[in-house]
Design a protein around this motif. Structure first.
Motif, PDB file in Angstrom:
ATOM      1  N   LEU A 140     -22.472 -27.990  -8.031  1.00 18.73           N
ATOM      2  CA  LEU A 140     -22.647 -30.190  -7.852  1.00 18.73           C
ATOM      3  C   LEU A 140     -20.825 -29.964  -9.051  1.00 18.73           C
ATOM      4  N   VAL A 141     -20.359 -28.375  -9.464  1.00 16.86           N
ATOM      5  CA  VAL A 141     -18.888 -28.145 -10.123  1.00 16.86           C
ATOM      6  C   VAL A 141     -17.912 -28.368  -8.769  1.00 16.86           C
ATOM      7  N   LEU A 142     -18.316 -27.577  -8.067  1.00 18.27           N
ATOM      8  CA  LEU A 142     -17.294 -27.507  -6.614  1.00 18.27           C
ATOM      9  C   LEU A 142     -17.308 -28.236  -6.109  1.00 18.27           C
ATOM     10  N   LYS A 143     -18.086 -29.305  -5.853  1.00 20.94           N
ATOM     11  CA  LYS A 143     -18.436 -30.343  -4.917  1.00 20.94           C
ATOM     12  C   LYS A 143     -17.777 -31.528  -5.045  1.00 20.94           C
ATOM     13  N   HIS A 144     -18.826 -31.944  -6.905  1.00 26.09           N
ATOM     14  CA  HIS A 144     -17.826 -33.421  -6.965  1.00 26.09           C
ATOM     15  C   HIS A 144     -17.016 -33.399  -8.006  1.00 26.09           C
ATOM     16  N   ILE A 145     -16.731 -32.556  -8.874  1.00 26.79           N
ATOM     17  CA  ILE A 145     -15.592 -32.036  -9.998  1.00 26.79           C
ATOM     18  C   ILE A 145     -13.957 -31.455  -9.364  1.00 26.79           C
ATOM     19  N   GLN A 146     -14.559 -30.383  -8.406  1.00 25.35           N
ATOM     20  CA  GLN A 146     -13.473 -30.248  -7.811  1.00 25.35           C
ATOM     21  C   GLN A 146     -13.224 -30.626  -6.591  1.00 25.35           C
ATOM     22  N   GLY A 147     -14.383 -31.247  -5.809  1.00 26.05           N
ATOM     23  CA  GLY A 147     -13.840 -31.757  -4.386  1.00 26.05           C
ATOM     24  C   GLY A 147     -13.478 -31.348  -3.641  1.00 26.05           C
TER      25      GLY A 147
ATOM     26  N   ALA B  51     -15.046 -36.871 -13.952  1.00 23.92           N
ATOM     27  CA  ALA B  51     -14.731 -35.842 -15.088  1.00 23.92           C
ATOM     28  C   ALA B  51     -12.827 -35.787 -15.117  1.00 23.92           C
ATOM     29  N   LYS B  52     -12.798 -35.741 -16.301  1.00 22.84           N
ATOM     30  CA  LYS B  52     -10.787 -35.400 -16.448  1.00 22.84           C
ATOM     31  C   LYS B  52     -10.742 -34.016 -16.671  1.00 22.84           C
ATOM     32  N   PRO B  53      -9.440 -34.289 -15.975  1.00 22.22           N
ATOM     33  CA  PRO B  53      -9.094 -32.539 -15.997  1.00 22.22           C
ATOM     34  C   PRO B  53      -9.355 -31.847 -17.857  1.00 22.22           C
TER      35      PRO B  53
END
Lengths: 187, 211
Positions: A140-147, B51-53
């Motif tokens: 989820l972090v790599l897909k939806h936060i890091q895009g 999410a903000k940086p």
């Protein structure tokens, strides 16, 4: 991130490999935000994230001669920081739980004030992510936060695209359940 | 899996074609349950995407640089980098003229040279055949330290029964390598004689070439 190119990264890597140690600071400056953000989202703790992010860059420097020219430096860093965080979480699991330690040595329990400050720093996203199993959290972090695209996540996490999609689906479902329980949904 | 659930998953994966997306939206207008399902999942995904940086701790770069080992790159690494790194050559006319003269001289010398015997290096090159079973793959290549981990230098050819194969000529020595499936997925050779940790949680296959 800035408009730097892969070839610019490779030029710096080449200089580092030829002994120009100071040039590595350009890469650290360029990618520290990315690496630290991922480390924080995966560990859920600022100190642990700082450790994992620093260790990531040190490993990258030591193993710079193994970097595959032609591939993205950021993908390589993602792989390293992911493994650092996995190691850290694994070590924590092997150690005694905080409750176990507190039961034996009550005087070393964390200061409630410090804990309150630490909790406050955490945003809604982090509280929700902390409730997920690490495998789901990673994707989820790599897909939806890091895009990132699933193909790139596959290279980073060492799992097939289809397995990652299953984790993403389950992770989103779990995240929704966590948010509903915590009253974080808006509509 | 329920058709709509599958579509919702593909929507958030970024894999849902436009026509199916429009159909899903039409269904949402009349199906309250579907609308609620999509809305709550949307909240979860938007939370992540918003999410903000995060701010890196102060002094981060200096702390990392202080912890780096002092050692310079070894001579072997420097030679290897010098030989294999990508670079752009900038010529001036004088350099170009000298280079052209050298090329002509070398060409003439080679043309009139008659070797007494085949060189040792040529004699020592060994052909190695690598096979890899991947019936569903669209393309397979082998990347290793012998080709500077390039993913398109040594493609495998599809043979019978889902097996891919390639012949490569190598000098005796030890080489680490991996197969690259469809240009993106790195897989160690399951038939390798040994494996080595690449230091980042993955393993490369290792082969030893002997005369």
């Amino acid at each position: 991130m800035s408009g730097n190119t892969g070839s610019d990264d490779e030029e710096i890597i080449t200089a580092c490999l030829q002994g120009d140690r100071d040039r590595f600071s350009v890469l650290v400056d360029r990618y520290k935000g990315l690496v630290y953000s991922v480390a924080y989202r995966l560990t859920g703790d600022q100190d642990k994230a700082n450790d994992a992010a620093q260790e990531c860059f040190i490993s990258a420097y030591i193993h710079l001669c193994d970097f595959r020219f032609g591939s993205k430096f950021s993908t390589w860093l993602y792989t390293i920081v992911l493994n650092k965080c996995r190691d850290q979480l694994r070590q924590e699991k092997d150690m005694l739980s905080v409750d176990d330690i507190a039961a034996v040595r009550p005087s070393e329990a964390p200061d409630p004030e410090q804990e309150a400050v630490r909790r406050e720093v955490r945003d809604d996203i982090q509280r929700a992510l902390d409730a997920l199993p690490p495998d789901y959290r990673e994707v989820l972090v790599l897909k939806h936060i890091q895009g990132l695209e699933f193909q790139e996540i596959s290279r980073i996490a060492g799992a097939s695209v289809s397995a990652l999609k299953v984790r993403a689906h389950r992770g989103r479902e779990l995240l929704r359940a966590v948010m509903e329980k915590a009253g974080m949904n808006h509509g | 899996m329920d058709k709509n659930q599958d579509r919702i998953d593909r929507l958030f994966d970024g894999d849902l074609p436009e026509d199916e997306r429009r159909e899903l939206e039409r269904q949402m207008e009349t199906d309250r349950g579907l609308r609620a399902e999509l809305s709550s999942l949307n909240d979860a995904v938007r939370l992540l995407e918003g999410a903000k940086p995060l701010e890196t701790p102060a002094d981060f770069t200096r702390q990392v640089m202080q912890r780096l080992p002092e050692q310079r790159a070894s001579l072997i690494d420097r030679v290897r980098t010098f030989l294999f790194r990508g670079r752009v050559l900038r010529w001036n006319m004088a350099t170009a003229a000298v280079a052209a003269l050298l090329l002509v001289t070398a060409g003439l010398a080679i043309r009139h040279y008659r070797p007494a015997s085949v060189t040792t290096a040529q004699q020592q090159t060994v052909t190695v055949r690598l096979n890899f079973y991947a019936p569903a793959a669209q393309r397979v290549a082998v990347a290793g330290d012998f080709n500077r981990w390039q993913t398109n230098a040594n493609p495998l050819v599809r043979a019978d029964g889902g097996v891919w194969t390639v012949d490569i000529r190598l000098q005796p020595g030890s080489y680490s390598y991996m197969f690259v499936v469809n240009g993106t997925t790195w897989v160690p050779d399951p038939a390798a004689e040994s494996f080595q940790d690449d230091g980042f949680g993955k393993k490369s296959a290792v082969m030893r070439v002997q005369t």
